[in-house]
Design an enzyme around this catalytic site. Sequence first.
Site, mmCIF file in Angstrom:
data_model
loop_
_atom_site.group_PDB
_atom_site.id
_atom_site.type_symbol
_atom_site.label_atom_id
_atom_site.label_comp_id
_atom_site.label_asym_id
_atom_site.label_seq_id
_atom_site.Cartn_x
_atom_site.Cartn_y
_atom_site.Cartn_z
ATOM 1 N N GLY A 78 -15.828 33.362 97.765
ATOM 2 C CA GLY A 78 -14.701 34.074 98.373
ATOM 3 C C GLY A 78 -13.514 33.222 98.742
ATOM 4 O O GLY A 78 -12.549 33.721 99.317
ATOM 5 N N GLN A 79 -13.564 31.914 98.404
ATOM 6 C CA GLN A 79 -12.403 31.079 98.697
ATOM 7 C C GLN A 79 -11.198 31.581 97.908
ATOM 8 O O GLN A 79 -11.348 32.141 96.834
ATOM 9 C CB GLN A 79 -12.668 29.606 98.321
ATOM 10 C CG GLN A 79 -13.825 28.988 99.067
ATOM 11 C CD GLN A 79 -15.124 29.082 98.296
ATOM 12 O OE1 GLN A 79 -15.415 30.107 97.699
ATOM 13 N NE2 GLN A 79 -15.909 28.027 98.317
ATOM 14 N N GLU A 80 -10.024 31.346 98.440
ATOM 15 C CA GLU A 80 -8.797 31.894 97.832
ATOM 16 C C GLU A 80 -8.688 31.531 96.351
ATOM 17 O O GLU A 80 -8.347 32.371 95.517
ATOM 18 C CB GLU A 80 -7.566 31.395 98.592
ATOM 19 C CG GLU A 80 -6.297 32.093 98.165
ATOM 20 C CD GLU A 80 -5.096 31.690 99.007
ATOM 21 O OE1 GLU A 80 -3.984 32.128 98.667
ATOM 22 O OE2 GLU A 80 -5.269 30.941 99.991
#
Length: 199
Positions: A78-80
């Site tokens: 879910g990191q950018e």
Amino acid sequence: MYTLLSGLWKYMFQKDEYCVLILGLDNAGKTTFLEQTKTKFSRNYKGMNLSKITTTVGLNIGTIDVGSARLMFWDLGGQEELQSLWDKYYAESHGVIYVIDSTDEERLSESKIAFEKMITSEVLEGVPLLVLANKQDIETCLSVGDIKTAFSDCAPKIGKRDCLVQPCSALTGNGFRLSTEWLEWLLTVLGSNGISCVM
């Protein structure tokens, strides 16, 4: 004769397979949710120590069998910088579980942006959506009502798809009847949409 018997065998014993994405920001609890699910629904799966789970870089996969259905979960990082890869998996998915960290009010708007981008994808149009307000075991968390209010302007974009919002604690397994309610709902909507992939 072999073809007839083989076809009958597949008809009798092959499971309907559904691919379900688990999305949300990093540290929302997606991998913990997947581990709890695998532990509860896979007979011989021992599970990992939930306190040692780290941020997912890439993809975690889990499969459970429930009745005549097989659910394959794809837990995406879910990191950018990884969110740009989410849409590569949309075409293969039959359902989405979006996990929100109810304790991280500072990143709620960031989560909402990722949610809105995901939900407006034409590829996911009509795909059932389960939203989990995670970490409800922590006293200072936002309630489901608070999260619904924060995401209220996204509601029209959900469209006519089946959608359910539930509180949960992926870490403890409490607060959303991990053993049945969300799973029964998901199996029902996947089956009623007539979408399955048999691999």
